[in-house]
Design a protein around this motif. Structure first.
Motif, mmCIF file in Angstrom:
data_model
loop_
_atom_site.group_PDB
_atom_site.id
_atom_site.type_symbol
_atom_site.label_atom_id
_atom_site.label_comp_id
_atom_site.label_asym_id
_atom_site.label_seq_id
_atom_site.Cartn_x
_atom_site.Cartn_y
_atom_site.Cartn_z
ATOM 1 N N UNK A 142 0.826 -1.215 0.000
ATOM 2 C CA UNK A 142 0.000 0.000 0.000
ATOM 3 C C UNK A 142 0.860 1.265 0.000
ATOM 4 N N UNK A 143 1.917 1.252 -0.793
ATOM 5 C CA UNK A 143 2.832 2.393 -0.862
ATOM 6 C C UNK A 143 2.236 3.475 -1.755
ATOM 7 N N UNK A 144 2.236 4.679 -1.263
ATOM 8 C CA UNK A 144 1.867 5.827 -2.087
ATOM 9 C C UNK A 144 2.704 7.020 -1.638
ATOM 10 N N UNK A 145 3.085 7.831 -2.598
ATOM 11 C CA UNK A 145 3.947 8.956 -2.267
ATOM 12 C C UNK A 145 3.799 10.087 -3.257
ATOM 13 N N UNK A 146 4.292 11.250 -2.855
ATOM 14 C CA UNK A 146 4.240 12.424 -3.709
ATOM 15 C C UNK A 146 5.469 13.281 -3.455
ATOM 16 N N UNK A 147 5.880 13.998 -4.479
ATOM 17 C CA UNK A 147 6.999 14.932 -4.383
ATOM 18 C C UNK A 147 6.535 16.268 -4.936
ATOM 19 N N UNK A 148 6.727 17.318 -4.141
ATOM 20 C CA UNK A 148 6.366 18.668 -4.568
ATOM 21 C C UNK A 148 7.540 19.580 -4.242
ATOM 22 N N UNK A 149 8.355 19.873 -5.249
ATOM 23 C CA UNK A 149 9.601 20.583 -4.978
ATOM 24 C C UNK A 149 10.517 19.672 -4.183
ATOM 25 N N UNK A 150 10.908 20.123 -2.995
ATOM 26 C CA UNK A 150 11.706 19.276 -2.104
ATOM 27 C C UNK A 150 10.873 18.644 -0.998
ATOM 28 N N UNK A 151 9.561 18.862 -1.039
ATOM 29 C CA UNK A 151 8.683 18.255 -0.040
ATOM 30 C C UNK A 151 8.328 16.837 -0.474
ATOM 31 N N UNK A 175 2.657 4.059 3.847
ATOM 32 C CA UNK A 175 2.877 2.651 3.511
ATOM 33 C C UNK A 175 2.545 1.787 4.715
ATOM 34 N N UNK A 176 2.460 0.487 4.488
ATOM 35 C CA UNK A 176 2.176 -0.475 5.549
ATOM 36 C C UNK A 176 3.215 -1.584 5.520
ATOM 37 N N UNK A 177 3.784 -1.863 6.692
ATOM 38 C CA UNK A 177 4.721 -2.983 6.841
ATOM 39 C C UNK A 177 3.945 -4.126 7.494
ATOM 40 N N UNK A 178 3.624 -5.185 6.743
ATOM 41 C CA UNK A 178 2.832 -6.277 7.324
ATOM 42 C C UNK A 178 3.698 -7.241 8.129
#
Length: 291
Positions: free
Chosen positions: A143-152, A157-160
């Motif tokens: 369930x990994x999801x991510x975003x990058x906005x400039x340097x942000x 995520x979930x570690x089962x």
């Protein structure tokens, strides 16, 4: 034959390279929305951050992580849902360890790939707590999801099935949480810069890093006892309240009403037994002198 040797050599290089890691253990979510706030900290999720009490939704310099643990199911452990937010031109990371000064840490990295227009990049690593060496690991994450906005950079995520066998030799849910960052040029992950290390925290208790609240102080009730100072002259027609303590050298006039619970000390206006005897002696002597 020559072509086969070339393929074999390429496979060996791929296997031996410390920065090369497969992604079969990683499962990305179709939902790419990431929204990380302090809502629920200490109540429904365990939060750590630097600077202290910073808000990831409004402070770009806030390096923040939260964790929500499922109920432990032996021997499988817990499912740990993690939020991670921070600012970096390379990567941000959260780690779990039994002891930050020895052994190893499980490190999860969220990064921007500068060689690919700053796209989101995700990896799991093992950190040697003694020499800070990073080694790729294939920790299962879903369930990994991510975003990058400039340097942000923000990721969830979930570690089962997080349990003792993943981190250390005895079953437990208590770990020190590490926060830090590092560089990433698209192929090489730089050294992990440790920016925050917590005390041991129980991941299944959202309030395990919330300081206890001090008990309120109480004020003793005021007594209704009246204390009369010494050398006090009482005027006539005076009514004394209950629970009055009379000191020495107090002159009591006529028409003074004394209530119950009044303490009369020595040297007050009342005659004491030795004073009566003295008065009788004087009267007797006076009678004898007249005879």
């Amino acid at each position: 034959m020559e072509g086969g040797l070339i393929v074999l050599a390429a496979a060996l290089l791929l296997f031996l390279s410390p920065e090369v890691q497969g992604t079969a253990h990683l499962s990305f979510s179709n939902n790419t929305q990431v929204n990380i706030t302090r809502d629920g900290c200490g109540v429904s999720k365990l939060c750590v951050e630097t600077p202290n009490n910073c808000d990831p939704s409004g402070n770009s310099s806030c390096l923040f992580a939260s964790a929500v643990s499922s109920v432990p199911v032996p021997p499988y452990g817990v499912d740990l849902s993690v939020e991670l937010s921070g600012e970096s031109a390379g990567y941000i990371a959260v780690g779990l360890t039994a002891n930050a000064s020895e052994g190893t840490s499980m490190l999860v990295i969220c990064a921007q790939n500068s060689s690919d227009n700053g796209t989101f990049f995700f990896r799991t690593m093992q950190r040697n707590n003694t020499d800070n060496m990073l080694t790729p690991t294939e920790t299962r994450v879903k369930e990994i999801r991510g975003m990058v906005n400039g340097n942000m950079i923000k990721c969830e995520f979930t570690v089962p099935n997080l349990n003792a066998s993943n981190i250390r030799s005895s079953e437990a849910t208590t770990f020190s949480v590490l926060l830090g960052n590092g560089s990433f040029d698209g192929s090489v992950l730089g050294a992990f810069n440790l920016l925050f290390g917590s005390k041991p925290l129980d991941l299944i208790k959202p309030d395990s890093n919330v300081p206890p609240t001090a008990a309120p102080t109480t004020t003793a009730p005021i007594s209704n006892t009246t204390i009369m100072p010494s050398n006090t002259t009482m005027p006539s027609n005076t009514t004394m309240p209950s629970n009055t303590t009379m000191p020495s050298n107090t002159t009591m006039p006529s028409n003074t009403t004394m209530p119950s619970n009044t303490t009369m000390p020595n040297n007050s206006g009342a005659l004491q037994p030795h004073a009566v005897l003295l008065l009788l002696s004087v009267l007797t002597l006076s009678v004898l002198l007249r005879v």
